[in-house]
Design a protein around this motif. Structure first.
Motif, short mmCIF file in Angstrom:
data_model
loop_
_atom_site.label_atom_id
_atom_site.label_comp_id
_atom_site.label_asym_id
_atom_site.label_seq_id
_atom_site.Cartn_x
_atom_site.Cartn_y
_atom_site.Cartn_z
N ILE A 78 20.47 49.42 70.47
CA ILE A 78 20.72 50.71 69.83
C ILE A 78 22.05 51.33 70.26
N VAL A 79 22.32 51.31 71.55
CA VAL A 79 23.54 51.94 72.09
C VAL A 79 24.59 50.89 72.44
N GLY A 80 24.15 49.84 73.13
CA GLY A 80 25.06 48.80 73.61
C GLY A 80 25.25 48.92 75.11
N LEU A 81 24.98 47.85 75.85
CA LEU A 81 25.12 47.88 77.30
C LEU A 81 26.55 48.09 77.75
N ASP A 82 27.50 47.84 76.87
CA ASP A 82 28.90 48.10 77.22
C ASP A 82 29.16 49.58 77.40
N LYS A 83 28.26 50.43 76.90
CA LYS A 83 28.40 51.88 77.03
C LYS A 83 27.68 52.43 78.27
N LEU A 84 26.91 51.60 78.96
CA LEU A 84 26.19 52.05 80.15
C LEU A 84 27.13 52.00 81.35
N LYS A 85 27.58 53.17 81.80
CA LYS A 85 28.61 53.26 82.84
C LYS A 85 28.08 53.72 84.18
N ALA A 86 26.86 54.29 84.24
CA ALA A 86 26.30 54.78 85.50
C ALA A 86 24.79 54.87 85.38
N ILE A 87 24.11 54.78 86.54
CA ILE A 87 22.65 54.91 86.58
C ILE A 87 22.29 55.91 87.68
N HIS A 88 21.45 56.88 87.32
CA HIS A 88 20.86 57.77 88.31
C HIS A 88 19.54 57.16 88.77
N LEU A 89 19.43 56.83 90.04
CA LEU A 89 18.20 56.25 90.58
C LEU A 89 17.33 57.36 91.16
#
Length: 280
Positions: free
Chosen positions: A203-214
């Motif tokens: 839907i979004v694209g993993l190339d757009k995932l720049k950070a993760i809040h754990l």
């Protein structure tokens, strides 16, 4: 496959050099900070000497990639023009200030549409982003995934994708995935992490995932609330975080703790995560 890029949220009150030193002290190699008071206020004047010292220290200790967080009070989706104007002026000013630390990311909550419709709220977010982003910008602006309280925008991947689709300079826009938020929002990363990652990519694209809040969650699955818990002490459980940090498709994405902790607690969680990371 590189190193585990892990940090936490640090107080920016004493400047960047102090945050960098705190990060190194607790074993972090990145960190997140508020650009100003999280409840919104005028930002402190830029201290160019502090930034110069920080950049030298960060290069030496490999903590050059960091994440800025906008105040919680911003609501670019609001039906109230004054509220939207405040969001616009704050984000515009923050992005100007971020140019002193080029190549980093700036994260914000998309907002709530309140008295309008969701589509109207999304349109307002798109318009704001198209007004503040410019070609020479050296900062990537991140939309944070939300839990879906009230009229929050950003609970679904489809809503984030719709915003991104409307942004003209797509190279300057990305997503910060919050584990507590998406679990509370209805994405079962505890039992179906692989499916959720694939859905995000579709839907979004993993190339757009720049950070993760754990963040673990104080609430059960799909509760549409937003209360962070320490890792392993909430409904997600520690094994969820083991799977996240070791997932092949998530390697290289910096992770930030926003759990209810002081520095000592963050130090313990960072050490725990490093101990669970087996991809290298």
């Amino acid at each position: 496959m590189g190193k585990l890029r892990i940090g936490c949220h640090l107080s920016s009150g004493k400047g960047f050099l102090h945050m960098g030193e705190d990060a190194v002290k607790i074993g972090a190699n990145t960190f997140q900070f508020f650009t100003r008071n999280p409840r919104g206020s005028k930002a402190k004047a830029i201290d160019e000497e502090d930034i110069k010292k920080y950049r030298a220290y960060a290069k030496k200790h490999d903590i050059e990639k960091i994440l800025a967080h906008a105040p919680y009070t911003l609501n670019p989706a609001s039906a109230d023009e004054k509220v939207r104007d405040f969001a616009y002026m704050t984000i515009k000013d923050d992005l100007m200030r971020m140019e002193y630390l080029p190549g980093n990311c700036y994260n914000f909550h998309p907002g709530s549409y309140t008295k309008a419709t969701k589509e109207e709220g999304i349109d307002k977010i798109i318009r704001l982003l198209n007004n503040v982003l410019y070609k020479e910008l050296q900062t990537t602006v991140l939309l944070e995934t939300m839990s879906g309280k009230g009229t929050e925008i950003g609970r679904t991947f489809e809503e984030l994708a719709e915003i991104i689709e409307g942004v003209r300079l797509k190279e300057h826009i990305g997503v910060c995935l919050d584990t507590c938020h998406i679990y509370d929002g209805g994405y079962d990363i505890k039992n179906h992490l692989e499916d959720v990652i694939q859905e995000f990519d579709n839907i979004v694209g993993l190339d757009k995932l720049k950070a993760i809040h754990l963040n673990d969650s104080k609430n059960p699955f799909s509760s549409h609330k937003d209360r962070h818990e320490k890792l392993g002490e909430g409904s997600l459980g520690i094994e969820t975080f083991r799977h996240i940090i070791n997932h092949p498709k998530l390697q290289g994405i910096p992770c930030y703790l926003e759990t209810p902790n002081e520095l000592e607690g963050y130090q313990e969680e960072i050490a725990k995560l490093k101990g669970m990371w087996y991809i290298s």
